[in-house]
Write a protein that holds these residues in place. Structure first.
Motif, PDB file in Angstrom:
ATOM      1  N   ARG A  63      18.061   4.197  26.615  1.00 30.32           N
ATOM      2  CA  ARG A  63      19.384   4.438  27.201  1.00 30.32           C
ATOM      3  C   ARG A  63      19.516   5.883  27.666  1.00 30.32           C
ATOM      4  NH1 ARG A  63      24.266   3.886  23.153  1.00 30.32           N
ATOM      5  NH2 ARG A  63      23.295   5.811  22.422  1.00 30.32           N
ATOM      6  N   LEU A  64      19.058   6.821  26.849  1.00 29.38           N
ATOM      7  CA  LEU A  64      19.153   8.238  27.202  1.00 29.38           C
ATOM      8  C   LEU A  64      18.288   8.553  28.417  1.00 29.38           C
ATOM      9  CD1 LEU A  64      20.154  11.097  26.610  1.00 29.38           C
ATOM     10  CD2 LEU A  64      18.253  11.363  25.005  1.00 29.38           C
ATOM     11  N   ALA A  65      17.086   7.998  28.454  1.00 32.23           N
ATOM     12  CA  ALA A  65      16.193   8.232  29.596  1.00 32.23           C
ATOM     13  C   ALA A  65      16.828   7.739  30.885  1.00 32.23           C
ATOM     14  CB  ALA A  65      14.857   7.529  29.358  1.00 32.23           C
ATOM     15  N   LEU A  66      17.399   6.538  30.851  1.00 27.19           N
ATOM     16  CA  LEU A  66      18.017   5.968  32.044  1.00 27.19           C
ATOM     17  C   LEU A  66      19.280   6.738  32.434  1.00 27.19           C
ATOM     18  CD1 LEU A  66      18.008   3.790  34.215  1.00 27.19           C
ATOM     19  CD2 LEU A  66      19.196   2.263  32.614  1.00 27.19           C
ATOM     20  N   THR A 100      28.490   0.896  36.594  1.00 25.57           N
ATOM     21  CA  THR A 100      28.712  -0.412  35.982  1.00 25.57           C
ATOM     22  C   THR A 100      27.714  -1.433  36.530  1.00 25.57           C
ATOM     23  OG1 THR A 100      30.247  -1.116  37.704  1.00 25.57           O
ATOM     24  CG2 THR A 100      31.186   0.095  35.823  1.00 25.57           C
ATOM     25  N   VAL A 101      27.717  -2.597  35.923  1.00 24.33           N
ATOM     26  CA  VAL A 101      26.871  -3.688  36.419  1.00 24.33           C
ATOM     27  C   VAL A 101      27.258  -4.012  37.860  1.00 24.33           C
ATOM     28  CG1 VAL A 101      26.284  -6.129  36.130  1.00 24.33           C
ATOM     29  CG2 VAL A 101      26.504  -4.651  34.117  1.00 24.33           C
ATOM     30  N   GLU A 102      28.545  -4.003  38.123  1.00 23.91           N
ATOM     31  CA  GLU A 102      29.038  -4.331  39.463  1.00 23.91           C
ATOM     32  C   GLU A 102      28.585  -3.300  40.500  1.00 23.91           C
ATOM     33  OE1 GLU A 102      31.309  -6.392  36.421  1.00 23.91           O
ATOM     34  OE2 GLU A 102      30.899  -4.250  36.694  1.00 23.91           O
ATOM     35  N   LEU A 132      20.112  -2.648  36.339  1.00 28.88           N
ATOM     36  CA  LEU A 132      20.336  -4.080  36.134  1.00 28.88           C
ATOM     37  C   LEU A 132      19.349  -4.659  35.119  1.00 28.88           C
ATOM     38  CD1 LEU A 132      21.093  -5.127  39.817  1.00 28.88           C
ATOM     39  CD2 LEU A 132      22.713  -4.951  37.917  1.00 28.88           C
ATOM     40  N   LYS A 133      18.128  -4.179  35.142  1.00 27.98           N
ATOM     41  CA  LYS A 133      17.134  -4.630  34.158  1.00 27.98           C
ATOM     42  C   LYS A 133      17.568  -4.240  32.750  1.00 27.98           C
ATOM     43  CE  LYS A 133      12.225  -4.207  32.935  1.00 27.98           C
ATOM     44  NZ  LYS A 133      10.919  -3.578  33.304  1.00 27.98           N
ATOM     45  N   TYR A 134      18.058  -3.002  32.611  1.00 28.31           N
ATOM     46  CA  TYR A 134      18.545  -2.536  31.315  1.00 28.31           C
ATOM     47  C   TYR A 134      19.746  -3.366  30.863  1.00 28.31           C
ATOM     48  CZ  TYR A 134      20.743   0.563  27.863  1.00 28.31           C
ATOM     49  OH  TYR A 134      21.327   1.059  26.719  1.00 28.31           O
ATOM     50  N   ALA A 135      20.660  -3.636  31.792  1.00 32.52           N
ATOM     51  CA  ALA A 135      21.855  -4.421  31.459  1.00 32.52           C
ATOM     52  C   ALA A 135      21.473  -5.827  30.984  1.00 32.52           C
ATOM     53  CB  ALA A 135      22.777  -4.501  32.672  1.00 32.52           C
ATOM     54  N   GLU A 151      30.869  -1.269  32.201  1.00 34.36           N
ATOM     55  CA  GLU A 151      30.052  -0.068  32.030  1.00 34.36           C
ATOM     56  C   GLU A 151      28.684  -0.385  31.427  1.00 34.36           C
ATOM     57  OE1 GLU A 151      32.091   3.149  30.050  1.00 34.36           O
ATOM     58  OE2 GLU A 151      34.022   2.515  30.874  1.00 34.36           O
ATOM     59  N   ILE A 152      27.684   0.325  31.908  1.00 35.07           N
ATOM     60  CA  ILE A 152      26.318   0.105  31.432  1.00 35.07           C
ATOM     61  C   ILE A 152      25.980   1.007  30.250  1.00 35.07           C
ATOM     62  CG2 ILE A 152      23.874   0.368  32.068  1.00 35.07           C
ATOM     63  CD1 ILE A 152      24.601  -0.670  34.838  1.00 35.07           C
TER      64      ILE A 152
END
Length: 281
Positions: free
Chosen positions: A126-129, A148-150, A179-182, A191-192
């Motif tokens: 999460r921190l890297a992204l 966000t995902v949207e 999106l892959k992370y989500a 929110e992602i």
């Protein structure tokens, strides 16, 4: 002349005013810290222009950087304007514009890449992204909730902060990663960058996680904070397009003078340019 006596209630009322003016949360928090420090320094004494000026002088004498002192004076003058105490306002320190930036505090591209890689190697996905998102778009840390995902699906985010609305474009590669992370973390919408409990990551949490990463990566902590990622984006973007007006729009700056600060070269680069002049035989 009426005596001006400052209270915590007045500082809190000013906080409400700043929020109503849609000032950035980080700015509001800093103003509150600075004003409470001034209130403690007063120790029950009335506010006067002379005492406000004395506080400014003491800040400078106790190793506060001139830029920091001016930011604290801005908080003080803002409060005085809100309370109608214009007779208490103090002048800012006059600071000569720096010709170059302190290299010891500049995050290089190599250090940024190392930080992101270290985060991933230690399971801090999460921190890297998040760091890639800030550095890859130039957004402020206060604007992270707009990712966000949207917005990842459409490749653009509409950000409304500081009374302005601007559109941030998200690179395709970043959208795919978001999106892959989500999907992996079962975030279907909204929110992602959220915690395990589904709460928004706070500025303080993001800051703390980046500082912890310094120990693992060996990168100097003085260089590692969210706004420095924004600076790296700005320098990289400008080198690619050489268009300061366009960069100002992307960063959401009202003045290109603010953008220019982001582009000041380091002392090493400045010296290299001077050597090329060939004026010393």
């Amino acid at each position: 002349m009426d005596e001006h006596n400052l209270t915590l209630a007045q500082i809190e009322a000013f906080r409400g005013h700043l929020l109503a003016e849609e000032r950035a949360p980080g700015t509001v928090e800093k103003y509150q810290r600075d004003l409470r420090a001034f209130l403690r320094w007063l120790d029950g004494r009335a506010v006067t222009q002379e005492r406000a000026a004395e506080w400014k002088t003491e800040l400078l004498a106790t190793s506060h950087a001139p830029v920091t002192v001016n930011s604290m004076v801005a908080a003080l003058n803002g409060l005085f304007g809100f309370l109608g105490w214009d007779d208490c306002r103090v002048k800012f320190l006059r600071i000569q514009r720096r010709a170059f930036r302190d290299q010891s505090r500049e995050l290089t591209r190599a250090e940024y890449t190392h930080l992101v890689g270290t985060a991933r190697d230690h399971g801090k996905e999460r921190l890297a992204l998040l760091m890639e998102t800030v550095c890859g778009t130039g957004i402020r840390v206060s604007e992270v909730p707009y990712i966000t995902v949207e917005t990842a699906r459409v490749g653009r985010a509409e950000i409304a902060l500081k009374g302005k609305i601007r559109v941030i474009l998200l690179p395709d590669k970043l959208c795919r990663k978001l999106l892959k992370y989500a999907r992996k973390h079962k975030i279907a919408s909204g929110e992602i960058f959220i915690t395990r409990s589904g709460r928004r990551m706070s500025r303080k949490q993001i800051w703390a996680e980046m500082k912890q990463l310094c120990t693992l990566s060996g990168v100097c902590p003085a260089k590692v904070y969210p706004h420095n990622l924004r600076h790296l984006f700005a320098r990289t973007f400008y080198r690619a397009c050489r268009d300061i007006a366009r960069l100002a729009d992307v960063l959401g700056h009202s003045s290109m003078e603010t953008t220019r600060i982001y582009l000041v070269t380091t002392g090493v680069e400045h010296l290299r340019q001077m050597e090329k002049l060939g004026l010393v035989s």
